[in-house]
Design a protein around this motif. Structure first.
Motif, short mmCIF file in Angstrom:
data_model
loop_
_atom_site.label_atom_id
_atom_site.label_comp_id
_atom_site.label_asym_id
_atom_site.label_seq_id
_atom_site.Cartn_x
_atom_site.Cartn_y
_atom_site.Cartn_z
N ASN A 307 -112.06 -16.75 -50.84
CA ASN A 307 -111.34 -16.73 -52.13
C ASN A 307 -110.05 -17.54 -52.09
O ASN A 307 -109.05 -17.18 -52.72
CB ASN A 307 -111.03 -15.29 -52.56
CG ASN A 307 -112.29 -14.49 -52.80
OD1 ASN A 307 -113.30 -15.02 -53.26
ND2 ASN A 307 -112.25 -13.21 -52.47
N GLY A 308 -110.07 -18.66 -51.35
CA GLY A 308 -108.92 -19.56 -51.34
C GLY A 308 -107.82 -19.19 -50.38
O GLY A 308 -106.80 -19.89 -50.32
N CYS A 309 -108.00 -18.15 -49.62
CA CYS A 309 -106.99 -17.76 -48.63
C CYS A 309 -107.40 -18.29 -47.26
O CYS A 309 -108.60 -18.39 -46.95
CB CYS A 309 -106.84 -16.24 -48.58
SG CYS A 309 -106.09 -15.56 -50.09
N PRO A 310 -106.43 -18.61 -46.40
CA PRO A 310 -106.76 -19.16 -45.09
C PRO A 310 -107.47 -18.13 -44.21
O PRO A 310 -107.24 -16.93 -44.30
CB PRO A 310 -105.40 -19.55 -44.50
CG PRO A 310 -104.41 -18.70 -45.23
CD PRO A 310 -104.97 -18.51 -46.60
N GLU A 311 -108.37 -18.61 -43.32
CA GLU A 311 -109.09 -17.75 -42.39
C GLU A 311 -108.71 -18.10 -40.95
O GLU A 311 -108.25 -19.21 -40.67
CB GLU A 311 -110.60 -17.88 -42.58
CG GLU A 311 -111.10 -17.26 -43.86
CD GLU A 311 -112.62 -17.21 -43.92
OE1 GLU A 311 -113.15 -16.42 -44.70
OE2 GLU A 311 -113.27 -17.99 -43.18
N GLU A 312 -108.96 -17.16 -40.04
CA GLU A 312 -108.57 -17.33 -38.65
C GLU A 312 -109.56 -18.25 -37.93
O GLU A 312 -110.76 -18.17 -38.12
CB GLU A 312 -108.53 -15.97 -37.97
CG GLU A 312 -107.95 -16.00 -36.57
CD GLU A 312 -107.80 -14.61 -35.98
OE1 GLU A 312 -107.35 -14.51 -34.83
OE2 GLU A 312 -108.14 -13.63 -36.69
N ASP A 313 -109.01 -19.10 -37.06
CA ASP A 313 -109.80 -19.97 -36.21
C ASP A 313 -109.25 -19.82 -34.79
O ASP A 313 -108.36 -20.54 -34.37
CB ASP A 313 -109.70 -21.42 -36.69
CG ASP A 313 -110.47 -22.40 -35.81
OD1 ASP A 313 -111.30 -21.93 -35.00
OD2 ASP A 313 -110.25 -23.62 -35.93
N THR A 314 -109.79 -18.83 -34.06
CA THR A 314 -109.25 -18.44 -32.76
C THR A 314 -109.21 -19.59 -31.78
O THR A 314 -108.21 -19.80 -31.08
CB THR A 314 -110.06 -17.27 -32.18
OG1 THR A 314 -110.03 -16.19 -33.10
CG2 THR A 314 -109.50 -16.83 -30.84
N ASP A 315 -110.31 -20.35 -31.70
CA ASP A 315 -110.36 -21.41 -30.69
C ASP A 315 -109.82 -22.75 -31.17
O ASP A 315 -109.82 -23.74 -30.45
CB ASP A 315 -111.79 -21.58 -30.15
CG ASP A 315 -112.79 -21.83 -31.27
OD1 ASP A 315 -112.37 -22.22 -32.38
OD2 ASP A 315 -114.00 -21.64 -31.04
N GLY A 316 -109.40 -22.78 -32.45
CA GLY A 316 -108.76 -23.98 -32.97
C GLY A 316 -109.64 -25.20 -33.05
O GLY A 316 -109.15 -26.34 -33.01
N ASP A 317 -110.94 -24.98 -33.19
CA ASP A 317 -111.85 -26.13 -33.26
C ASP A 317 -112.19 -26.57 -34.68
O ASP A 317 -113.05 -27.41 -34.90
CB ASP A 317 -113.14 -25.85 -32.48
CG ASP A 317 -113.90 -24.64 -33.03
OD1 ASP A 317 -113.45 -24.05 -34.04
OD2 ASP A 317 -114.94 -24.28 -32.44
N GLY A 318 -111.50 -25.96 -35.67
CA GLY A 318 -111.74 -26.33 -37.07
C GLY A 318 -112.86 -25.56 -37.72
O GLY A 318 -113.14 -25.78 -38.90
N VAL A 319 -113.50 -24.67 -36.99
CA VAL A 319 -114.55 -23.83 -37.55
C VAL A 319 -114.02 -22.39 -37.56
O VAL A 319 -113.71 -21.84 -36.50
CB VAL A 319 -115.84 -23.92 -36.72
CG1 VAL A 319 -116.94 -23.07 -37.35
CG2 VAL A 319 -116.30 -25.37 -36.59
N ILE A 320 -113.92 -21.81 -38.76
CA ILE A 320 -113.35 -20.46 -38.84
C ILE A 320 -114.24 -19.46 -38.12
O ILE A 320 -115.45 -19.66 -37.99
CB ILE A 320 -113.16 -20.04 -40.32
CG1 ILE A 320 -114.50 -20.03 -41.06
CG2 ILE A 320 -112.17 -20.94 -41.02
CD1 ILE A 320 -114.41 -19.49 -42.47
N ASP A 321 -113.59 -18.40 -37.67
CA ASP A 321 -114.29 -17.44 -36.82
C ASP A 321 -115.55 -16.89 -37.46
O ASP A 321 -116.56 -16.67 -36.78
CB ASP A 321 -113.35 -16.28 -36.45
CG ASP A 321 -112.25 -16.73 -35.49
OD1 ASP A 321 -112.28 -17.89 -35.05
OD2 ASP A 321 -111.36 -15.91 -35.20
N ASP A 322 -115.52 -16.67 -38.78
CA ASP A 322 -116.68 -16.09 -39.45
C ASP A 322 -117.89 -17.02 -39.42
O ASP A 322 -119.03 -16.58 -39.58
CB ASP A 322 -116.34 -15.74 -40.91
CG ASP A 322 -115.46 -14.51 -41.01
OD1 ASP A 322 -115.31 -13.81 -39.98
OD2 ASP A 322 -114.94 -14.25 -42.10
#
Length: 460
Positions: A307-322
Motif C-alpha cells: 500500500n505504498g509504504c516501504p518494506e524491509e529488505d534484510t539482505d539489502g539485495d533490492g528484493v523485499i523480504d516478503d
C-alpha cells in the motif's frame, strides 16, 4: 394540347427547382416529362417493312417522332431500389418500319416495375435502370373503324439511363420493347428522352434538414452537425460527446478537465486535484507508483503490495523480504533474491564430479565417491532456486548404443544420489551423451579416462 404542354412543363420546372432531395424512401415521387419515338422495324416480325430483332436499331429514319411533350411518367419509390411507374404517351405514326403509311394516331398507357442500379454504383450521377411491365396501346385512324386498327395489351421490357445533374433533377433516356401477343406486327420499340423531377422529402424532427441528409432524423439538431444536436453547446455534437450535458473540450470528446491536468473529469479519479495520466488523474507525491489516494504512506516511497509504504529488505539485495526466497543472503532480483552460481562455482562442482567413480562397465557409484557427492550437494544447497543438469559421457570404446545407454544410466545414478542427499528432484535433470562430446583424444588411455566423466552445468 400545345398550351397544356407548356403549362405542364413550367409547373414541373418550378417543382424541380423548389425540391432539393434525391429519390429514396423519404422522397418517393418522381415525374418525368419526355418526348417519344415509335419504331416498328427491329422487332423480328415477318410483315413487310419490318426486320430482325434490333436490326437498324439506331436508324432514326424509321422512327415516328412527335417533337413535343408527348410522354409523361409518374413514379413511386417502393423500396430496395424498386420504383412503380405509370406512363402515358401519344404519337403520330407515319412509318411502319421502312414503309410510309397514312398517318395514324398512337396512344398508350401502362404500368411498370423498374429497378435502379444506382446504389450499386455508390449513388453517383450515373443511374442505369431496368424494368418490366405492360401497356394498353391503341394505334389507328381516329376517324375510321378500320379493322386494321390495333387495340390491345403489350408486354414491355425496359432499359434506361438517368443522369443526375442535381439531387432532384435528372436527364433520362430509355428504350421500351412492347411485344404484342394478339397482333404480331403491332410489336414495336418506343424510345423516350426527357427530364425527371424528384420530390416528396420529409423532415421528421422538424429541424429544417430532410431525413435523407439528417444523420439524426428523429432529434432536432444543427446544420453544421448534419442535423444532430449539441445539447451543452460546447461545439461537440451529442453523439460524439462523452459528456453531452456538460460543456467541455473537443480534445476530450466534449468532457471538461476541472483540475487542468490533461485528464478529463469522466476519466479522472481525482478531478479536483491535478495529477498524472498514468495515475488516472491523481498525484503521486512520493513517486513510488502508488497514487496518493491509495497510498498509506504518500510522502514515503514504498511498493504497491504494501500500500505504498516501504518494506524491509534484510539482505539489502533490492528484493523485499516478503518476495525474497533467500531473505538473509544477498542475491539477484532475477533469481527471486537468491544468489546465482558463478562460473567458478560451476567449475568447482565439476572438479568434484570428475572424481566420481563407477564400477567397470556399470552405473554403480563406488563408495570412494561419497565425499565428492556430499560436497556437490552442499554447494547446490547454497543455490535453492537453481536447476542443475547432469550429463554423462563415455570414451569411444564399445558400440555407440552401448555407450549412450551407459552414459545415461550413470547420469541418472548421480542424480538419484544427490536426491538422496537432499537436493529436490525437480532441481536436477540428467541426460546421457555417450561418446559424442569428448574433451580429449580417445587414442590414448589418458584421453579416454578424461572422456569418461559426469559433467554438471546450469539448466537453461
Amino acid at each position: 394540347m400545345k398550351h397544356f404542354s407548356k403549362f405542364l412543363l413550367a409547373s414541373m420546372l418550378f417543382l424541380g427547382i423548389t425540391t432539393v432531395n434525391a429519390q429514396d424512401e423519404n422522397n418517393p415521387w418522381a415525374i418525368g416529362i419526355q418526348t417519344n419515338a415509335v419504331d416498328f422495324y427491329p422487332t423480328g416480325e415477318d410483315a413487310p417493312g419490318q426486320g430482325g430483332y434490333f436490326d437498324h436499331y439506331f436508324e432514326t429514319e424509321n422512327w415516328n417522332i412527335l417533337p413535343s411533350v408527348s410522354r409523361l411518367t409518374v413514379g413511386r419509390y417502393i423500396g430496395a431500389g424498386f420504383v412503380a411507374e405509370f406512363a402515358g404517351s401519344i404519337n403520330q405514326i407515319d412509318n411502319f418500319g421502312t414503309e410510309s403509311i397514312p398517318q395514324l394516331s398512337y396512344y398508350s398507357a401502362g404500368l411498370s416495375a423498374n429497378y435502379s442500379l444506382r446504389a450499386l454504383l455508390n449513388d453517383g450521377w450515373f443511374d442505369p435502370v431496368i424494368g418490366v411491365g405492360g401497356d394498353y396501346n391503341w394505334i389507328g385512324d381516329q376517324d375510321s373503324d378500320d379493322p386494321q386498327n390495333f387495340d390491345g395489351v403489350t408486354l414491355n421490357g425496359k432499359v434506361g439511363l438517368n443522369f443526375w445533374f442535381s439531387d432532384n433533377i435528372a436527364l433520362t433516356v430509355e428504350s421500351n420493347y412492347k411485344h404484342s401477343f394478339e397482333t404480331e406486327s403491332a410489336s414495336h420499340f418506343q424510345h423516350a428522352a426527357g427530364i425527371k423531377f424528384i420530390f416528396g422529402g420529409t423532415d421528421t424532427d422538424g429541424d429544417g434538414i430532410y431525413d435523407k441528409d439528417d444523420e439524426c432524423p428523429e432529434q432536432a439538431g444543427l446544420p453544421e452537425f448534419n442535423g444532430c444536436p449539441d445539447s451543452d453547446g460546447d461545439g461537440v455534437e451529442d453523439r460524439m460527446d462523452d459528456c453531452p450535458n456538460e460543456a467541455g473540450l473537443a480534445e476530450f470528446n466534449g468532457c471538461p478537465d476541472s483540475d487542468g491536468d490533461g485528464v478529463p473529469d469522466n476519466e479522472d479519479e481525482c478531478p479536483d486535484v491535478a495529477g498524472m495520466a498514468s495515475m488516472n488523474g491523481c498525484p503521486d507525491s512520493d513517486g513510488d507508483g502508488v497514487a496518493d489516494n491509495e497510498d498509506d504512506c504518500p510522502n514515503e516511497a514504498g511498493p504497491a503490495d504494501n500500500n505504498g509504504c516501504p518494506e524491509e529488505d534484510t539482505d539489502g539485495d533490492g528484493v523485499i523480504d516478503d518476495e525474497d526466497d533467500c531473505p538473509e543472503v544477498a542475491g539477484t532480483m532475477a533469481n527471486n533474491g537468491c544468489p546465482e552460481p558463478t562460473a567458478e562455482i560451476v567449475n568447482e562442482l565439476n572438479e568434484y564430479s570428475n572424481t566420481i567413480l563407477f564400477d567397470f562397465g556399470k552405473a554403480t557409484i563406488r563408495s570412494e565417491s561419497e565425499d565428492a557427492l556430499a560436497s556437490i550437494a552442499d554447494i547446490m544447497n547454497e543455490y535453492p532456486n537453481t536447476t542443475f543438469h547432469i550429463g554423462g559421457h563415455t570414451d569411444s570404446v564399445g558400440s555407440d548404443s552401448y555407450n549412450m545407454e551407459l552414459s545415461r544410466e550413470r547420469a541418472e545414478s548421480v542424480r538419484e544420489a544427490l536426491v538422496e542427499r537432499g537436493i529436490p528432484q525437480n532441481r536436477l535433470t540428467a541426460e546421457g551423451y555417450g561418446e559424442n562430446n569428448p574433451i580429449a583424444t580417445n587414442s590414448t588411455a589418458a584421453g579416454r579416462q578424461e572422456n569418461r566423466r559426469v559433467e554438471i552445468t546450469l539448466e537453461e
